[in-house]
Design an enzyme around this catalytic site. Structure first.
Site, PDB file in Angstrom:
ATOM      1  N   THR A 151       3.746  -7.456  19.059  1.00 24.27           N
ATOM      2  CA  THR A 151       4.042  -8.821  18.776  1.00 24.27           C
ATOM      3  C   THR A 151       4.959  -8.943  17.613  1.00 24.27           C
ATOM      4  O   THR A 151       5.329  -8.228  16.919  1.00 24.27           O
ATOM      5  CB  THR A 151       2.594  -9.154  18.002  1.00 24.27           C
ATOM      6  OG1 THR A 151       2.752 -10.728  17.462  1.00 24.27           O
ATOM      7  CG2 THR A 151       2.132  -8.172  17.054  1.00 24.27           C
TER       8      THR A 151
ATOM      9  N   TYR B 189      -3.664  -8.234  11.750  1.00 22.50           N
ATOM     10  CA  TYR B 189      -3.268  -8.017  13.086  1.00 22.50           C
ATOM     11  C   TYR B 189      -1.788  -7.655  13.291  1.00 22.50           C
ATOM     12  O   TYR B 189      -1.713  -6.784  13.960  1.00 22.50           O
ATOM     13  CB  TYR B 189      -3.199  -9.547  13.766  1.00 22.50           C
ATOM     14  CG  TYR B 189      -2.517  -9.551  15.048  1.00 22.50           C
ATOM     15  CD1 TYR B 189      -2.833  -8.890  16.090  1.00 22.50           C
ATOM     16  CD2 TYR B 189      -1.738 -10.526  15.067  1.00 22.50           C
ATOM     17  CE1 TYR B 189      -2.112  -9.188  17.442  1.00 22.50           C
ATOM     18  CE2 TYR B 189      -0.863 -10.668  16.399  1.00 22.50           C
ATOM     19  CZ  TYR B 189      -1.340  -9.934  17.364  1.00 22.50           C
ATOM     20  OH  TYR B 189      -0.661  -9.925  18.761  1.00 22.50           O
TER      21      TYR B 189
END
Length: 330
Positions: free
Chosen positions: A117, A141
């Site tokens: 990501t 995250y």
């Protein structure tokens, strides 16, 4: 010989299985169905309900299906949730990736594609952001994915694994043929807006922050169509099979849209206004994230087919209409 797709009953995993099926590639789907749905995964692919952190289940899958490559999507991806439950994210994203890599080593699997990501960059100093930018995650995250990237690098060096890590920007849209799309609660802008546009949610669109240092004050993101993303994985697979070597690449279009520009796209597509209200910023949201995608275009010769915000919105709306019809018949 088969490709193992973890998270195969989820949003991106299902599109990956469709791309493999369309390309005539045998694949196996693995998912624990915590957020995915069995019906979303194409029926042609054998389906195994198991957790990617279950070493015994993984060993059986590798043995039973002669797995030769792994494309790893399984994990947790919601920024606000990661701030509330960081330990869950380090377990689901980092610890489980370690378990999966151990299974690959034990089974002799030498090719691995990792779904990462742009959140690993945090709030980049420059935009568009390139793969050489510092890793500076600002959320659990992003940090959990950055840790997983490092684990993969070290495991690959020690065990002769070739890998491609793809750092996604904002994945959106749905299969143009209506075969798959995003399910579950609307946690992302385009899915939420699509439901509101269809009258499936009787509320105003929530805009998180209108005072960012951007031209119109709303956050800017690089939206990449999910089918283009799946195609990038196919090309990454071909690179690994051709002994192209390990690499980490951004996957985005290199063009950002603000929240208000996305709202304008919905107006163009639907011909109707969309009510919204502006609230405070969310923790962990940078002002803008736009990919420098020169590397993926060169290394993989990636040529997106759906690089158009209106088309992304059209496919998202079509999917929500299909999903609502499906849920109405159950």
């Amino acid at each position: 010989m088969s490709v193992l797709v973890t998270g195969g009953a989820g949003y991106i995993g299902a599109h990956m299985l469709l791309a493999l099926e369309d390309a005539g590639e045998p694949a196996v789907a693995l998912d624990n169905l915590s957020t995915g749905a069995r019906w979303l995964a194409p029926k042609a692919a054998p389906f195994v309900e198991a957790d990617v952190g279950d070493a015994e289940a993984l060993a059986k899958v590798f043995a039973d299906h002669d797995i030769t490559e792994v494309i790893h999507f399984a994990g947790s991806i919601l920024v606000p949730e990661s701030i509330r439950h960081p330990l869950d994210y380090y377990r689901n994203n980092t610890a489980n990736t370690i378990t999966l890599l151990r299974a690959c080593v034990d089974a002799g699997v030498k090719r691995f594609i990792f779904s990462s990501t742009a959140a690993v960059y945090g709030t980049p100093a420059r935009t568009p952001v390139s793969e050489t930018a510092p890793i500076h995650s600002i959320t659990p995250y992003g940090a959990s994915m950055a840790m997983s990237e490092r684990v993969l690098q070290d495991a690959a060096a020690a065990h002769d694994i070739s890998y491609v890590t793809l750092r996604y920007f904002n994945v959106a849209g749905a299969d143009p043929r209506g075969r798959a799309g995003e399910i579950g609660k609307p946690t992302h802008l385009i899915k939420a807006a699509a439901q509101i546009a269809l009258g499936l949610r009787q509320e105003k669109l929530q805009i998180h922050g209108g005072d960012y240092p951007t031209p119109d004050g709303s956050a800017i993101r690089d939206y990449v169509h999910v089918s283009d993303l799946a195609q990038a994985h196919l090309e990454a697979l071909e690179r690994l099979r051709g002994a192209g070597g390990s690499i980490t690449l951004n996957c985005g279009y290199g063009r950002g849209y603000s929240v208000y520009e996305v709202v304008d796209a919905f107006r163009r597509v639907t011909g109707a206004e969309m009510d919204y209200e502006v609230g405070p910023r969310r923790a962990g949201d940078p002002p803008q994230l736009i990919a420098d995608n020169a590397a993926i275009r060169t290394v993989l010769d990636w040529r997106p087919r759906y690089d158009d915000i209106d088309f992304i919105v059209e496919t998202a709306i079509d999917w929500e209409r299909r999903l609502a019809a499906r849920e109405g018949t159950n």
